[in-house]
Design a protein around this motif. Structure first.
Motif, mmCIF file in Angstrom:
data_model
loop_
_atom_site.group_PDB
_atom_site.id
_atom_site.type_symbol
_atom_site.label_atom_id
_atom_site.label_comp_id
_atom_site.label_asym_id
_atom_site.label_seq_id
_atom_site.Cartn_x
_atom_site.Cartn_y
_atom_site.Cartn_z
ATOM 1 N N TYR A 1 -2.383 6.619 2.307
ATOM 2 C CA TYR A 1 -0.969 6.778 2.630
ATOM 3 C C TYR A 1 -0.681 8.230 2.978
ATOM 4 C CZ TYR A 1 4.123 6.567 2.126
ATOM 5 O OH TYR A 1 5.474 6.639 2.340
ATOM 6 N N CYS A 2 -0.010 8.459 4.096
ATOM 7 C CA CYS A 2 0.391 9.805 4.506
ATOM 8 C C CYS A 2 1.854 10.057 4.136
ATOM 9 C CB CYS A 2 0.204 9.995 6.006
ATOM 10 S SG CYS A 2 -1.507 9.838 6.565
ATOM 11 N N GLN B 1 6.219 3.857 8.333
ATOM 12 C CA GLN B 1 5.318 4.341 7.290
ATOM 13 C C GLN B 1 4.000 4.692 7.972
ATOM 14 O OE1 GLN B 1 6.144 4.791 4.060
ATOM 15 N NE2 GLN B 1 8.149 3.819 4.212
ATOM 16 N N ILE B 2 3.383 5.785 7.524
ATOM 17 C CA ILE B 2 2.193 6.293 8.202
ATOM 18 C C ILE B 2 1.005 6.311 7.235
ATOM 19 C CG2 ILE B 2 1.242 8.223 9.528
ATOM 20 C CD1 ILE B 2 4.249 9.120 9.892
ATOM 21 N N ASN C 1 0.778 -1.232 0.000
ATOM 22 C CA ASN C 1 0.000 0.000 0.000
ATOM 23 C C ASN C 1 0.814 1.290 0.000
ATOM 24 O OD1 ASN C 1 -3.046 -0.691 0.164
ATOM 25 N ND2 ASN C 1 -1.999 -2.186 1.444
ATOM 26 N N VAL C 2 2.136 1.203 0.068
ATOM 27 C CA VAL C 2 2.956 2.388 -0.154
ATOM 28 C C VAL C 2 2.906 2.645 -1.662
ATOM 29 C CG1 VAL C 2 5.290 3.350 -0.111
ATOM 30 C CG2 VAL C 2 4.453 2.045 1.846
ATOM 31 N N VAL D 1 1.422 19.004 10.575
ATOM 32 C CA VAL D 1 1.277 17.566 10.823
ATOM 33 C C VAL D 1 -0.173 17.111 10.691
ATOM 34 C CG1 VAL D 1 1.535 15.710 12.522
ATOM 35 C CG2 VAL D 1 3.346 17.377 12.219
ATOM 36 N N TYR D 2 -1.103 17.915 11.185
ATOM 37 C CA TYR D 2 -2.506 17.496 11.097
ATOM 38 C C TYR D 2 -2.934 17.370 9.637
ATOM 39 C CZ TYR D 2 -2.877 18.003 16.116
ATOM 40 O OH TYR D 2 -2.705 17.850 17.464
ATOM 41 N N ALA D 3 -2.557 18.331 8.814
ATOM 42 C CA ALA D 3 -2.867 18.248 7.379
ATOM 43 C C ALA D 3 -2.182 17.032 6.765
ATOM 44 C CB ALA D 3 -2.438 19.529 6.669
ATOM 45 N N PHE D 4 -0.928 16.792 7.127
ATOM 46 C CA PHE D 4 -0.183 15.630 6.642
ATOM 47 C C PHE D 4 -0.920 14.335 6.970
ATOM 48 C CE2 PHE D 4 2.848 12.306 8.067
ATOM 49 C CZ PHE D 4 3.456 12.003 6.864
ATOM 50 N N LEU D 5 -1.499 14.276 8.173
ATOM 51 C CA LEU D 5 -2.205 13.084 8.626
ATOM 52 C C LEU D 5 -3.644 13.026 8.128
ATOM 53 C CD1 LEU D 5 -0.949 12.983 12.326
ATOM 54 C CD2 LEU D 5 -0.190 11.515 10.436
#
Length: 115
Positions: free
Chosen positions: A75-76, A68-69, A52-53, A91-95
């Motif tokens: 995928y983040c 990996q997040i 899934n990456v 970070v919140y937008a990234f997540l």
């Protein structure tokens, strides 16, 4: 939404261990719920993470390494992407999450909207 952090519980790499601790420490301190998915103890986790990456984010040789997040199935990014987002207070937008009121990220978004 559940943030999933894919880790290797028994990595021989000090760098990977520190990166994993950095991500999970940040999420814990900021009270962001997350699920730790160990690719060492679960073949299913290892297989899921690798499959899934997205292709564009895979190394040119070998397989994607932890951490990996993901936000659920979305995928983040890896540690480098997380680090960059943290440095930019994003970070919140990234997540894929909404920044809580009063956070540096929420304040930065409010300033952008005012301009």
């Amino acid at each position: 939404m559940v943030i999933k952090v894919f880790i290797a519980s028994s990595s021989g790499s000090t760098a990977i261990k520190k990166q994993q601790q950095d991500i999970m420490g940040f999420l814990t301190v900021n009270k962001i719920d997350f699920e730790e998915c160990d690719i060492v103890t679960s073949e299913d986790n290892r297989k899921w993470m690798r499959e899934n990456v997205p292709e564009d984010f895979r190394p040119t040789t070998g397989v994607p390494l932890p951490p990996q997040i993901f936000n659920e199935e979305q995928y983040c990014g890896n540690y480098e992407a997380f680090f960059d987002a943290r440095e930019e207070h994003a970070v919140y937008a990234f997540l894929g999450l909404t920044a809580p009121p009063g956070s540096k990220e929420a304040e930065a978004l409010a300033r952008q909207e005012q301009q």
